[in-house]
Design an enzyme around this catalytic site. Structure first.
Site, mmCIF file in Angstrom:
data_model
loop_
_atom_site.group_PDB
_atom_site.id
_atom_site.type_symbol
_atom_site.label_atom_id
_atom_site.label_comp_id
_atom_site.label_asym_id
_atom_site.label_seq_id
_atom_site.Cartn_x
_atom_site.Cartn_y
_atom_site.Cartn_z
ATOM 1 N N HIS A 1 -24.768 -40.328 -47.003
ATOM 2 C CA HIS A 1 -26.040 -41.028 -47.191
ATOM 3 C C HIS A 1 -27.073 -39.981 -47.615
ATOM 4 O O HIS A 1 -28.049 -39.714 -46.911
ATOM 5 C CB HIS A 1 -26.440 -41.777 -45.917
ATOM 6 C CG HIS A 1 -27.409 -42.911 -46.139
ATOM 7 N ND1 HIS A 1 -27.164 -44.198 -45.711
ATOM 8 C CD2 HIS A 1 -28.631 -42.947 -46.731
ATOM 9 C CE1 HIS A 1 -28.198 -44.977 -46.025
ATOM 10 N NE2 HIS A 1 -29.101 -44.237 -46.644
ATOM 11 N N GLU B 1 -27.201 -53.474 -46.175
ATOM 12 C CA GLU B 1 -28.627 -53.260 -45.903
ATOM 13 C C GLU B 1 -29.422 -54.403 -46.504
ATOM 14 O O GLU B 1 -29.153 -54.848 -47.626
ATOM 15 C CB GLU B 1 -29.163 -51.964 -46.546
ATOM 16 C CG GLU B 1 -28.749 -50.700 -45.878
ATOM 17 C CD GLU B 1 -29.334 -49.457 -46.565
ATOM 18 O OE1 GLU B 1 -30.440 -49.538 -47.124
ATOM 19 O OE2 GLU B 1 -28.653 -48.420 -46.527
ATOM 20 N N TYR C 1 -32.569 -55.417 -51.695
ATOM 21 C CA TYR C 1 -33.981 -55.453 -51.294
ATOM 22 C C TYR C 1 -34.838 -56.319 -52.213
ATOM 23 O O TYR C 1 -35.683 -57.054 -51.735
ATOM 24 C CB TYR C 1 -34.557 -54.031 -51.237
ATOM 25 C CG TYR C 1 -34.016 -53.253 -50.054
ATOM 26 C CD1 TYR C 1 -34.597 -53.376 -48.799
ATOM 27 C CD2 TYR C 1 -32.890 -52.437 -50.179
ATOM 28 C CE1 TYR C 1 -34.105 -52.700 -47.701
ATOM 29 C CE2 TYR C 1 -32.380 -51.760 -49.079
ATOM 30 C CZ TYR C 1 -32.986 -51.892 -47.848
ATOM 31 O OH TYR C 1 -32.477 -51.234 -46.760
ATOM 32 N N ARG D 1 -23.835 -49.654 -38.372
ATOM 33 C CA ARG D 1 -23.587 -48.813 -39.549
ATOM 34 C C ARG D 1 -24.458 -47.572 -39.421
ATOM 35 O O ARG D 1 -25.685 -47.679 -39.381
ATOM 36 C CB ARG D 1 -23.921 -49.573 -40.838
ATOM 37 C CG ARG D 1 -23.805 -48.717 -42.065
ATOM 38 C CD ARG D 1 -24.054 -49.458 -43.367
ATOM 39 N NE ARG D 1 -23.976 -48.496 -44.461
ATOM 40 C CZ ARG D 1 -24.941 -48.256 -45.342
ATOM 41 N NH1 ARG D 1 -26.062 -48.947 -45.333
ATOM 42 N NH2 ARG D 1 -24.779 -47.330 -46.257
ATOM 43 N N GLU E 1 -25.265 -45.955 -51.981
ATOM 44 C CA GLU E 1 -26.140 -46.030 -53.144
ATOM 45 C C GLU E 1 -26.039 -44.830 -54.083
ATOM 46 O O GLU E 1 -27.001 -44.056 -54.226
ATOM 47 C CB GLU E 1 -27.598 -46.218 -52.695
ATOM 48 C CG GLU E 1 -27.830 -47.444 -51.829
ATOM 49 C CD GLU E 1 -29.308 -47.744 -51.578
ATOM 50 O OE1 GLU E 1 -30.162 -46.932 -51.965
ATOM 51 O OE2 GLU E 1 -29.607 -48.808 -50.996
ATOM 52 N N ASN F 1 -26.349 -53.409 -50.804
ATOM 53 C CA ASN F 1 -27.704 -53.299 -50.265
ATOM 54 C C ASN F 1 -28.616 -54.073 -51.182
ATOM 55 O O ASN F 1 -28.672 -53.804 -52.385
ATOM 56 C CB ASN F 1 -28.175 -51.836 -50.229
ATOM 57 C CG ASN F 1 -27.429 -51.020 -49.196
ATOM 58 O OD1 ASN F 1 -26.623 -51.551 -48.427
ATOM 59 N ND2 ASN F 1 -27.701 -49.720 -49.173
HETATM 60 C C1 FCB Z 1 -32.167 -47.852 -49.152
HETATM 61 C C2 FCB Z 1 -31.582 -46.690 -48.392
HETATM 62 C C3 FCB Z 1 -31.986 -46.613 -46.957
HETATM 63 C C4 FCB Z 1 -33.422 -47.007 -46.741
HETATM 64 C C5 FCB Z 1 -33.722 -48.308 -47.431
HETATM 65 C C6 FCB Z 1 -35.136 -48.798 -47.221
HETATM 66 O O1 FCB Z 1 -32.233 -47.542 -50.505
HETATM 67 O O2 FCB Z 1 -30.179 -46.737 -48.462
HETATM 68 O O3 FCB Z 1 -31.698 -45.324 -46.505
HETATM 69 O O4 FCB Z 1 -34.252 -45.988 -47.120
HETATM 70 O O5 FCB Z 1 -33.480 -48.191 -48.801
#
Ligand code: FCB
Length: 456
Positions: free
Chosen positions: A124, A367, A299, A80, A169, A297
């Site tokens: 992006h 992600e 985290y 990607r 995002e 994504n």
């Molecule tokens: C996300 C982004 C990516 C990277 C990660 C850690 O929010 O999409 O570009 O910075 O965080």
């Protein structure tokens, strides 16, 4: 399965790694590339923690062959990456820069030679500065220019690229870029940020339609960053704060994109901040047109606590001033960036989507990853543990709910320019020595390679 093994996945599951143009390419003034809002923003004193920019980054504009070799060596199915709009159309509209398109054309060919499937993100965060100069995403016209740019790219690459991601995002582009001001273009607005969010979604809809018009057989998706918001305490005020956070961060985007329109409570959240006059008839049908996949994504989770509004006058509030603060919870482990490590948040995200959207398209985790602040090249057990725990949570979600999870992309292939945090955080499976550009695979790269090689 031991703790350092990947779970069983269905055949056809896509393993990948992800990057983004501004974070890795460098070459910002080469071969006719125009300026982006990140070139401008990073020049602002104090905008980036270490005062750096993406001017050189990983130099992938020149070293892309090395990156393709690293992907092939890793044994992933897919890569990607994103296309820099100002490299393809320097001013954001008008003249097409052939040299910019040629760069991505070569990259796509090189991936094909190694049997690696491209997942191409069209946006992006690197808006051409010329479009920002006339209002950027506050303007509907930017969404239309995004569709034009999409057509240019799809006509050139669409014979080889099947999987397209319109936006990465939109929450961050709009609310962090135009509301909080921590990202480019660095604005702190209320109405403007909400307009940006809506126009990004309109841009998504127009871009999706442009992709389908350019090529039959394309698979079109969007990538959303989703973070379950949980109350920091049992108080009714924190419960309400978590609900507001969920509206702003998640549901502002999931609901319109997945065909449900703006969620209940959204308009009230911004009463007095914006009259929402940027909405037009037909927008929701365009934004909510069926997708081939949803990119997620993930985290961290947000632990939400209620706080008084910084600005009591709604007309002067920014879009992120919703009376919520994200707090750290005792006992919850955190990454070097202070991000809570809670794989159950990925489980809750995936099962929650399946619960709320009966027609949820197939999902890819586009992600997921962890950063270390230390430079070290030594073993990185934290990264290996992070990946296995999150994949185990994702596998549980597919067992417990109808979510159709089709793939997982680790963020990131390479250490790279981490936006407002500069080069401190290192997310890569591959270490990058910035002064020389030298790439050195970490232990996690070797571990993942072995795991992928062991697939039946
Ligand atoms: C996300 C982004 C990516 C990277 C990660 C850690 O929010 O999409 O570009 O910075 O965080």
């Amino acid at each position: 399965m031991t703790m350092s093994e990947l779970p069983e996945v269905p055949s056809g599951f896509v393993w990948g790694a992800a990057t983004a143009a501004y974070q890795i390419e460098g070459g910002v003034a080469e071969d006719g590339r125009g300026a982006s809002i990140w070139d401008t923003f990073t020049a602002r004193p104090g905008a980036v923690a270490d005062g750096t920019s993406g001017a050189v980054a990983c130099d992938s504009y020149h070293r892309w062959r090395d990156d393709v070799d690293l992907l092939a060596g890793l044994g992933v199915d897919a890569y990607r990456f994103s296309i820099a709009w100002p490299r393809v159309i320097a001013a954001g509209e008008g003249e097409v820069n052939k040299a910019g398109l040629d760069y991505y054309d070569r990259l796509v060919d090189a991936l094909a030679e190694r049997g690696i499937r491209p997942f191409v993100t069209l946006y992006h965060w690197d808006l051409p500065q010329a479009l920002e100069d006339s209002g950027g995403w506050r303007n509907r016209a930017t969404a239309e220019r995004f569709a034009d740019y999409t057509t240019v790219v799809a006509e050139r690459l669409g014979d080889r690229v099947r999987d397209w991601i319109t936006l990465n995002e939109p929450y961050v582009s709009s609310m962090v870029g135009y509301g909080e001001g921590r990202h480019a273009p660095g604005a702190t607005e209320g109405h403007g940020a909400l307009a940006a969010a809506h126009h990004l979604l309109v841009g998504h809809g127009l871009s999706a339609a442009a992709l389908r018009a350019a090529h039959s057989g394309v698979r079109v998706g969007i990538t959303l960053n989703l973070s379950p918001a949980v109350p920091a305490t049992d108080s009714p005020a924190d419960h309400a704060a978590a609900a507001r956070m969920d509206l702003m961060l998640n549901r502002q985007f999931t609901d319109p994109v997945l065909g449900g329109g703006y969620p209940d409570g959204y308009d009230e959240l911004y009463a007095g901040v914006s009259d929402l006059s940027f909405r037009r008839d037909g927008d929701l049908a365009l934004i909510g047109a069926p997708l081939d996949f949803l990119g997620v994504n993930y985290y961290y989770r947000i632990h939400a606590a209620a706080v008084p509004h910084d600005e009591p006058d709604p007309a002067r509030r920014t879009a992120i001033d919703i009376g919520v603060r994200s707090v750290t919870r005792e006992g919850v482990p955190v990454t070097d960036l202070g991000w809570p490590i809670e794989p159950r948040g990925l489980y809750d995200t995936l099962t929650g989507l399946a619960d709320r959207f009966p027609n949820l398209p197939p999902v890819y985790v586009t992600e997921n990853g962890v950063a270390q602040l230390r430079e070290g090249l030594d073993a990185d057990p934290d990264r290996i543990r992070f990946i296995t725990e999150h994949l185990a949570a994702a596998a549980r979600a597919t067992a417990d709910s109808p979510v159709d999870l089709r793939g997982y992309f680790y963020w990131s292939l390479l250490d790279n320019f981490e936006w407002a945090r500069g080069y401190g955080p290192r997310f890569g499976l591959v270490h990058v020595d910035y002064p020389t550009g030298e790439r050195t695979p970490r232990a996690s790269y070797h571990w993942l390679r072995e795991q992928l090689a062991g697939r039946s």
